[in-house]
Design a protein around this motif. Structure first.
Motif, mmCIF file in Angstrom:
data_model
loop_
_atom_site.group_PDB
_atom_site.id
_atom_site.type_symbol
_atom_site.label_atom_id
_atom_site.label_comp_id
_atom_site.label_asym_id
_atom_site.label_seq_id
_atom_site.Cartn_x
_atom_site.Cartn_y
_atom_site.Cartn_z
ATOM 1 N N THR A 133 10.448 -13.218 -5.979
ATOM 2 C CA THR A 133 9.094 -12.586 -6.158
ATOM 3 C C THR A 133 9.260 -11.053 -5.751
ATOM 4 O O THR A 133 9.977 -10.590 -4.846
ATOM 5 C CB THR A 133 8.220 -13.250 -5.110
ATOM 6 N N LEU A 134 8.886 -10.291 -6.634
ATOM 7 C CA LEU A 134 8.819 -8.775 -6.408
ATOM 8 C C LEU A 134 7.519 -8.158 -6.244
ATOM 9 O O LEU A 134 6.677 -8.158 -7.077
ATOM 10 C CB LEU A 134 9.592 -8.219 -7.792
ATOM 11 N N ASN A 135 7.040 -8.073 -4.972
ATOM 12 C CA ASN A 135 5.919 -7.212 -4.515
ATOM 13 C C ASN A 135 5.180 -8.334 -3.681
ATOM 14 O O ASN A 135 5.705 -9.442 -3.285
ATOM 15 C CB ASN A 135 5.123 -6.685 -5.235
ATOM 16 N N CYS A 136 4.465 -7.782 -2.705
ATOM 17 C CA CYS A 136 4.046 -8.358 -1.532
ATOM 18 C C CYS A 136 2.421 -8.052 -1.359
ATOM 19 O O CYS A 136 1.972 -6.942 -1.663
ATOM 20 C CB CYS A 136 4.629 -8.054 -0.406
ATOM 21 N N PRO A 137 1.347 -9.030 -1.227
ATOM 22 C CA PRO A 137 0.206 -8.879 -1.214
ATOM 23 C C PRO A 137 -0.287 -8.123 0.296
ATOM 24 O O PRO A 137 -1.416 -7.734 0.201
ATOM 25 C CB PRO A 137 -0.470 -10.177 -1.482
ATOM 26 N N LEU A 138 0.591 -8.232 0.981
ATOM 27 C CA LEU A 138 0.256 -7.614 2.387
ATOM 28 C C LEU A 138 0.325 -6.328 2.496
ATOM 29 O O LEU A 138 1.195 -5.504 1.504
ATOM 30 C CB LEU A 138 1.128 -8.391 3.432
ATOM 31 N N ASN A 139 -0.169 -5.545 3.466
ATOM 32 C CA ASN A 139 -0.042 -4.015 3.440
ATOM 33 C C ASN A 139 0.638 -3.508 4.706
ATOM 34 O O ASN A 139 -0.470 -3.133 5.518
ATOM 35 C CB ASN A 139 -1.459 -3.638 3.110
ATOM 36 N N CYS A 140 1.797 -3.290 4.788
ATOM 37 C CA CYS A 140 2.108 -2.806 6.140
ATOM 38 C C CYS A 140 2.453 -1.377 5.869
ATOM 39 O O CYS A 140 3.145 -1.040 4.934
ATOM 40 C CB CYS A 140 3.617 -3.580 6.556
ATOM 41 N N VAL A 141 2.058 -0.600 6.830
ATOM 42 C CA VAL A 141 1.864 0.749 6.586
ATOM 43 C C VAL A 141 3.413 1.470 6.452
ATOM 44 O O VAL A 141 3.728 2.008 5.728
ATOM 45 C CB VAL A 141 1.588 1.593 7.830
ATOM 46 N N TYR A 142 4.493 0.818 7.115
ATOM 47 C CA TYR A 142 5.677 1.125 6.881
ATOM 48 C C TYR A 142 6.488 0.498 5.706
ATOM 49 O O TYR A 142 7.827 0.710 5.544
ATOM 50 C CB TYR A 142 6.368 0.742 8.365
ATOM 51 N N CYS A 143 6.052 -0.406 5.154
ATOM 52 C CA CYS A 143 6.690 -1.338 4.032
ATOM 53 C C CYS A 143 7.052 -0.258 2.821
ATOM 54 O O CYS A 143 6.406 0.456 2.149
ATOM 55 C CB CYS A 143 6.057 -2.265 3.622
ATOM 56 N N ILE A 144 8.435 -0.432 2.476
ATOM 57 C CA ILE A 144 8.977 0.450 1.460
ATOM 58 C C ILE A 144 8.658 0.062 0.038
ATOM 59 O O ILE A 144 8.457 0.831 -0.858
ATOM 60 C CB ILE A 144 10.526 0.608 1.623
ATOM 61 N N LEU A 145 8.159 -1.467 0.040
ATOM 62 C CA LEU A 145 7.923 -1.819 -1.327
ATOM 63 C C LEU A 145 6.718 -1.062 -2.040
ATOM 64 O O LEU A 145 6.661 -0.710 -3.306
ATOM 65 C CB LEU A 145 7.414 -3.325 -1.219
ATOM 66 N N GLN A 146 5.697 -0.828 -0.983
ATOM 67 C CA GLN A 146 4.407 -0.393 -1.626
ATOM 68 C C GLN A 146 4.629 1.182 -2.277
ATOM 69 O O GLN A 146 3.905 1.699 -3.005
ATOM 70 C CB GLN A 146 3.165 -0.413 -0.637
ATOM 71 N N TYR A 147 5.820 1.736 -1.589
ATOM 72 C CA TYR A 147 6.171 3.068 -2.301
ATOM 73 C C TYR A 147 7.079 3.110 -3.209
ATOM 74 O O TYR A 147 7.204 4.192 -4.210
ATOM 75 C CB TYR A 147 6.562 3.886 -1.105
ATOM 76 N N TYR A 148 8.173 2.275 -3.129
ATOM 77 C CA TYR A 148 9.259 2.384 -4.206
ATOM 78 C C TYR A 148 9.341 1.412 -5.049
ATOM 79 O O TYR A 148 10.368 1.394 -6.064
ATOM 80 C CB TYR A 148 10.275 2.788 -3.287
ATOM 81 N N LEU A 149 8.886 0.075 -4.978
ATOM 82 C CA LEU A 149 9.354 -1.014 -5.964
ATOM 83 C C LEU A 149 8.906 -0.432 -7.281
ATOM 84 O O LEU A 149 7.775 -0.254 -7.537
ATOM 85 C CB LEU A 149 8.302 -2.270 -5.347
ATOM 86 N N ASN A 150 9.902 -0.627 -7.964
ATOM 87 C CA ASN A 150 9.911 -0.039 -9.435
ATOM 88 C C ASN A 150 8.939 -1.034 -10.424
ATOM 89 O O ASN A 150 9.718 -1.410 -11.284
ATOM 90 C CB ASN A 150 11.276 0.468 -9.951
ATOM 91 N N GLN A 151 8.069 -1.737 -10.224
ATOM 92 C CA GLN A 151 7.713 -2.727 -10.943
ATOM 93 C C GLN A 151 6.050 -2.343 -11.131
ATOM 94 O O GLN A 151 5.243 -2.061 -10.229
ATOM 95 C CB GLN A 151 7.443 -4.071 -10.040
ATOM 96 N N PRO A 152 5.688 -2.477 -12.327
ATOM 97 C CA PRO A 152 4.143 -2.084 -12.578
ATOM 98 C C PRO A 152 3.262 -3.291 -12.014
ATOM 99 O O PRO A 152 2.060 -3.097 -11.876
ATOM 100 C CB PRO A 152 4.169 -1.981 -14.124
ATOM 101 N N ALA A 153 3.741 -4.185 -11.998
ATOM 102 C CA ALA A 153 2.936 -5.552 -11.619
ATOM 103 C C ALA A 153 3.750 -6.510 -10.654
ATOM 104 O O ALA A 153 5.091 -6.162 -10.395
ATOM 105 C CB ALA A 153 2.697 -6.490 -12.583
ATOM 106 N N THR A 154 2.914 -7.340 -9.901
ATOM 107 C CA THR A 154 3.484 -8.213 -8.946
ATOM 108 C C THR A 154 4.395 -9.062 -9.840
ATOM 109 O O THR A 154 3.723 -9.742 -10.662
ATOM 110 C CB THR A 154 2.788 -8.753 -8.148
ATOM 111 N N THR A 155 5.428 -9.417 -9.678
ATOM 112 C CA THR A 155 6.467 -10.083 -10.765
ATOM 113 C C THR A 155 6.862 -11.227 -10.005
ATOM 114 O O THR A 155 7.530 -11.225 -8.807
ATOM 115 C CB THR A 155 7.734 -9.248 -11.206
#
Lengths: 381, 315
Positions: free
Chosen positions: A87-109
């Protein structure tokens, strides 16, 4: 609110249509726009500008999905954890989470070719039968937040129940464990929660389960015979961190017996320097980027060592001031920090990997097929 | 624009009050009459009985010499704004790189002329070698309101965009503070940038105004330190750093004091990693004379080594 409700559309690649889990996922997500696309279709071109958390892409994996955790620069010790990037991406929103800034995926995969992933996993574990592997799905997403991750987790639990030299870790900030409680796991699955004090959850871990609920879920998991793990990572240095973390640890040990805990990780906030501006842009009122952070030896921003060591010391001593304390380790920390806080430092990453196995063997008899030998870890990178 | 005509005009025919297109910086100082050479062609457009300048505002440097005739290209009155902007941008960028506020003013002009965001993004930004969305355009536009002397200061030092942006959108009071700082203490660009970052981060962390933070630092004492600008600036930087990194700076000070207590000779130095990540000391000792050797031997004697051991513990 179920974070999955935010998904607005589902793209399904043609080959994924043949995978049983695809239907299971779609059935759980009615009333979403669905589009079936060719396997080589560039989903990114169609959904540019849309929040990747609003689009689900069910497809088959390309290349390796079972990998060694990338860890960080060699100046810091890493534990040679293995990750399954299903699973690539996460529905949660942690301010510090690197995924929301750098995960190179256009969609939750979500990869739906489970048999291929499990074959890859089996091959990897079979190649080093004397080494005990810790394998997790929570590296590029929460292990239990999406239905697709949950379906994978259920099958993975069954697989690991039969694997002698490995243990699965499902890491989450949710409490979605009801479907797992009755499964046969044979002691080879660890249910793990990331923990932070409730005021910090409120401020920095948006859409996640409250601390008390996480601990309640952990207690239920323990009743179902699962081993537990906790990740105190990232710990955040805020003005009253001492009392916040003291209270959290008191609550942890009041709900969970240390003997039920396979391991606890400790880590403080760290991120690539470029993430700072993005964090400020996304969360203009957050104070997280303005801690006393320096650029570490791996180039990432982290609290200066003289500042994070007192935090670690306090936490470490509280966690170990009990009978039969759990195995405690640092995620991406320097040998100096290990030494200062615990009085010892693993010689290298392989040694740390071995220490995990030794601790599990000692604390949970029967979990490992035979006593681990350091030489089996050193010779196998 | 096929119907551009070459015309000969006199300065009196220009409407000097129309500065709509006057967005590019002009080199300071007026040219000598003898070298009546303008770097670019002059573009004008008919406006009632006069002409308005579209490009080549350098000609106004000769405004007191009203009898000068000059050649100009007259654009048709029906010329599209987008075409005009593309033309002047091509002319300007053929000989110089635009500063961030010039780009900001140009993009503001594009907006004033009612170009759509899509036209700006697809037609103009590529000519500026930029690519981006409205956010980038807004960032550039925000630079046009940076007042003097800050504007000239940043321009004269070729400040990069990120530095310009740090000074965009401040309050009048905040601009005054920075104006005082650059006028009285004359920091280099990198030092000013460091001060701005630290103060901005203190503001965000403490949710406090710049004025309150500077008052707390008693910063006027640094500004009024006569005749010792460099030292005053160094002390101010230190004070700001200590406020931004209170624990770390306290730790570093303590280590520096300990090293001073060792009273090393001038040809020796004990260094440490100021980020704190490397918990180690690095000793360098230049040896040239027997006296140097004696000092080195003294250093390795138990009382000093004990101090070094304490120092290592404190690192």
């Amino acid at each position: 609110m179920n974070p999955e409700q935010r998904l607005q559309s589902v793209y399904i690649s043609e080959s994924a249509l043949n995978d049983p889990v695809t239907n299971q996922i779609i059935n759980k997500l009615p009333h979403r726009i669905q589009k079936i696309v060719a396997d080589d279709y560039a989903v990114a071109s169609e959904i540019r500008g849309i929040n990747p958390k609003q689009v689900l892409y069910l497809t088959r994996s390309k290349g390796e999905t079972v990998k060694r955790c990338p860890g960080t620069d060699t100046s810091y010790l890493c534990c040679r954890y293995q990750v399954i990037n299903q699973t690539l991406n996460c529905p949660l929103n942690c301010v510090y989470c690197i995924l929301q800034y750098y995960l190179n995926q256009p969609a939750t995969t979500i990869y739906t070719d489970f048999p291929k992933i499990f074959a890859e996993l089996r091959k990897k574990l079979a190649a080093q039968p004397k080494r005990f592997f810790r394998v997790g799905t929570g590296e590029l997403g929460d292990s239990l937040a999406y239905y697709g991750s949950m379906f994978f987790a259920r099958e993975a639990i069954a697989i690991f129940a039969e694997v002698p030299n490995g243990i699965l870790e499902l890491k989450t900030k949710t409490v979605n464990i009801d479907d797992l409680l009755t499964l046969r796991h044979n002691g080879h699955t660890v249910l793990a929660w990331s923990l932070n004090p409730q005021p910090l959850i409120d401020e920095f871990e948006l859409n996640t389960a409250p601390l008390t609920q996480r601990l309640n879920a952990a207690a239920h998991a323990a009743e179902a015979g699962y081993l537990l793990a906790f990740h105190l990572d990232p710990m955040l240095i805020v003005p009253n961190w001492q009392s916040l973390y003291d209270d959290m640890l008191t609550e942890l040990y009041s709900r969970i017996k240390p003997q039920q805990i396979a391991w606890i990780s400790l880590g403080t906030l760290r991120y690539p320097p470029e993430m700072k501006d993005k964090m400020i842009a996304h969360y203009p009122n957050t104070v997280l980027p303005f801690g006393e952070m320096i650029r570490g030896l791996d180039g990432k921003m982290r609290y200066a060592r003289p500042i994070r060591v007192p935090l670690y010391r306090r936490i470490y001593h509280k966690l170990t001031a009990v009978d039969l304390p759990p195995f405690i380790y640092f995620c991406m920390e320097s040998p100096d920090v290990w030494q200062e806080v615990t009085g010892m430092a693993p010689a290298d990453n392989a040694h740390l990997d071995y220490l995990f196995a030794a601790s599990l063997h000692r604390r949970f008899p029967g979990l490992l097929p035979e006593p681990p030998q350091l030489s089996d870890y050193i010779s196998n990178e | 624009m096929n119907s551009i005509k070459l015309v000969v005009l006199n300065l009196r025919q220009l409407n000097r009050n129309d500065n709509t297109f006057n967005v590019f910086n002009r080199p300071p100082g007026k040219r000598e009459h003898a070298s009546f050479l303008l770097p670019h062609p002059i573009l004008v457009q008919r406006q009632a009985s006069q002409y308005r300048l579209i490009y080549g505002f350098e000609i106004l440097d000769y405004a007191d010499e009203k009898e000068i005739d000059f050649a100009a290209y007259r654009l048709p009155a029906t010329a599209k704004s987008l075409d005009i902007l593309k033309l002047i941008l091509q002319l300007q960028t053929s000989s110089q790189i635009l500063s961030p506020p010039e780009i900001g003013r140009f993009l503001q002009l594009a907006e004033q002329l009612q170009l759509s965001p899509a036209e700006i993004q697809t037609q103009l930004l590529p000519l500026l070698h930029l690519s981006g969305d409205n956010r980038l355009i807004d960032q550039y536009r925000s630079l046009v309101s940076i007042p003097e002397p800050l504007d000239s200061y940043l321009l004269s030092r070729n400040a990069p965009l990120k530095t310009w942006l740090r000074f965009a959108g401040l309050s009048g009071e905040e601009y005054q503070c920075y104006a005082k700082l650059i006028t009285l203490l004359k920091p280099s660009l990198s030092v000013l940038d460091e001060i701005r970052i630290n103060l901005q981060e203190i503001q965000s962390r403490d949710k406090n105004s710049l004025k309150a933070i500077l008052q707390d630092l008693d910063w006027e004492q640094y500004l009024t330190a006569e005749g010792e600008t460099k030292a005053a600036l160094a002390r101010l930087r230190q004070a700001i750093y200590a406020k931004r990194f209170p624990q770390l700076s306290g730790h570093l000070q303590q280590i520096r004091r300990r090293i001073q207590d060792l009273e090393l000779p001038a040809n020796a130095a004990l260094n440490f990693d100021e980020t704190g990540e490397r918990r180690e000391l690095q000793l360098t000792w230049r040896l040239k004379t027997p006296k140097d050797l004696r000092h080195l031997r003294e250093f390795t004697e138990p009382p000093t080594l004990e101090k070094v051991r304490h120092l290592l513990d404190e690192l």
